[in-house]
Design an enzyme around this catalytic site. Sequence first.
Site, PDB file in Angstrom:
ATOM      1  N   GLY A 184       3.672   0.941   8.416  1.00  0.00           N
ATOM      2  CA  GLY A 184       2.593   1.740   8.976  1.00  0.00           C
ATOM      3  C   GLY A 184       1.471   0.842   9.445  1.00  0.00           C
ATOM      4  O   GLY A 184       0.993  -0.002   8.687  1.00  0.00           O
ATOM      5  N   LYS A 206       4.344  -5.850  -0.150  1.00  0.00           N
ATOM      6  CA  LYS A 206       3.616  -5.337   1.005  1.00  0.00           C
ATOM      7  C   LYS A 206       3.079  -6.504   1.818  1.00  0.00           C
ATOM      8  O   LYS A 206       2.392  -7.382   1.295  1.00  0.00           O
ATOM      9  CB  LYS A 206       2.450  -4.449   0.552  1.00  0.00           C
ATOM     10  CG  LYS A 206       1.665  -3.814   1.695  1.00  0.00           C
ATOM     11  CD  LYS A 206       0.587  -2.885   1.144  1.00  0.00           C
ATOM     12  CE  LYS A 206      -0.201  -2.187   2.243  1.00  0.00           C
ATOM     13  NZ  LYS A 206      -1.234  -1.271   1.697  1.00  0.00           N
ATOM     14  N   VAL A 260       6.419  -2.838   4.056  1.00  0.00           N
ATOM     15  CA  VAL A 260       6.769  -2.944   2.644  1.00  0.00           C
ATOM     16  C   VAL A 260       8.257  -3.251   2.531  1.00  0.00           C
ATOM     17  O   VAL A 260       9.089  -2.537   3.111  1.00  0.00           O
ATOM     18  CB  VAL A 260       6.430  -1.656   1.867  1.00  0.00           C
ATOM     19  CG1 VAL A 260       6.817  -1.807   0.393  1.00  0.00           C
ATOM     20  CG2 VAL A 260       4.945  -1.329   1.990  1.00  0.00           C
ATOM     21  N   LEU A 272      11.350  -1.224   3.353  1.00  0.00           N
ATOM     22  CA  LEU A 272      11.224   0.067   2.682  1.00  0.00           C
ATOM     23  C   LEU A 272      10.357   1.045   3.460  1.00  0.00           C
ATOM     24  O   LEU A 272      10.535   2.257   3.376  1.00  0.00           O
ATOM     25  CB  LEU A 272      10.642  -0.119   1.282  1.00  0.00           C
ATOM     26  CG  LEU A 272      11.441  -0.990   0.314  1.00  0.00           C
ATOM     27  CD1 LEU A 272      10.683  -1.166  -0.992  1.00  0.00           C
ATOM     28  CD2 LEU A 272      12.815  -0.386   0.061  1.00  0.00           C
ATOM     29  N   GLY A 273       9.364   0.525   4.181  1.00  0.00           N
ATOM     30  CA  GLY A 273       8.462   1.391   4.923  1.00  0.00           C
ATOM     31  C   GLY A 273       7.496   0.572   5.740  1.00  0.00           C
ATOM     32  O   GLY A 273       7.364  -0.638   5.557  1.00  0.00           O
ATOM     33  N   ASP A 314      -7.729   8.720   0.436  1.00  0.00           N
ATOM     34  CA  ASP A 314      -6.461   9.079   1.075  1.00  0.00           C
ATOM     35  C   ASP A 314      -5.493   9.681   0.055  1.00  0.00           C
ATOM     36  O   ASP A 314      -4.339   9.284  -0.026  1.00  0.00           O
ATOM     37  CB  ASP A 314      -5.842   7.851   1.746  1.00  0.00           C
ATOM     38  CG  ASP A 314      -4.762   8.228   2.759  1.00  0.00           C
ATOM     39  OD1 ASP A 314      -4.770   9.387   3.230  1.00  0.00           O
ATOM     40  OD2 ASP A 314      -3.912   7.374   3.073  1.00  0.00           O
TER      41      ASP A 314
END
Length: 200
Positions: A41, A61, A46, A38-39, A169
């Site tokens: 970084g 995650k 994830v 999904l993502g 953040d």
Amino acid sequence: MGAGLSCKLASLNDLLEMCAPSLLLTVGSRRLRVGRLLGEGGYAYVYAATDAATGRQYALKKMRCPDSERLANARREIAALRRCRHAAILPLVAAEVVDEATGGGQTAPCKVAYLLFELWEEGTLYERLEQLDGRAEWLPAALSVAVLLQVAEALESMHALSPPMAHYDVKPHNVLVAGLSDAALAARRAAAAAAARADG
């Protein structure tokens, strides 16, 4: 097979092991089937994940912790999420730190933290605003205020903890949204128009 090609394949295997968890893994009491990415970084990835017993969808995650500093950061994140209890904060369902083989012929395992959340399909505030901006549209002022208010209430709940907790953040990329789809916005506009006609 040449030595250079062998080294490249070993490095590729290492990379795949770093990026992708096993097809099936256990986090807490749940046996999960890991799906699409999904993502990502930094050292975190994830994935979509499905409970093998119930079929329920989650976001998983994966945080690689190749050194003590990153392991300590992962443990702090888990501890912080377990303290957060607010309707506007995505709850941590389960978490676990495990030893995971690094692949490529290496014998020393790497610490990996797995954090399990409910899967949030509607995306982030940033993604929604970007979609609207591409069509020269914007959120109604009342909705914008409502989103900001929910973010403020979530932060207030963190600040009220003992000891207090800070986010550090806060940005649209980290704000998950619901009820801001095209259909939902169209329904809101129609309701507002109907109310205006009734008042007139």
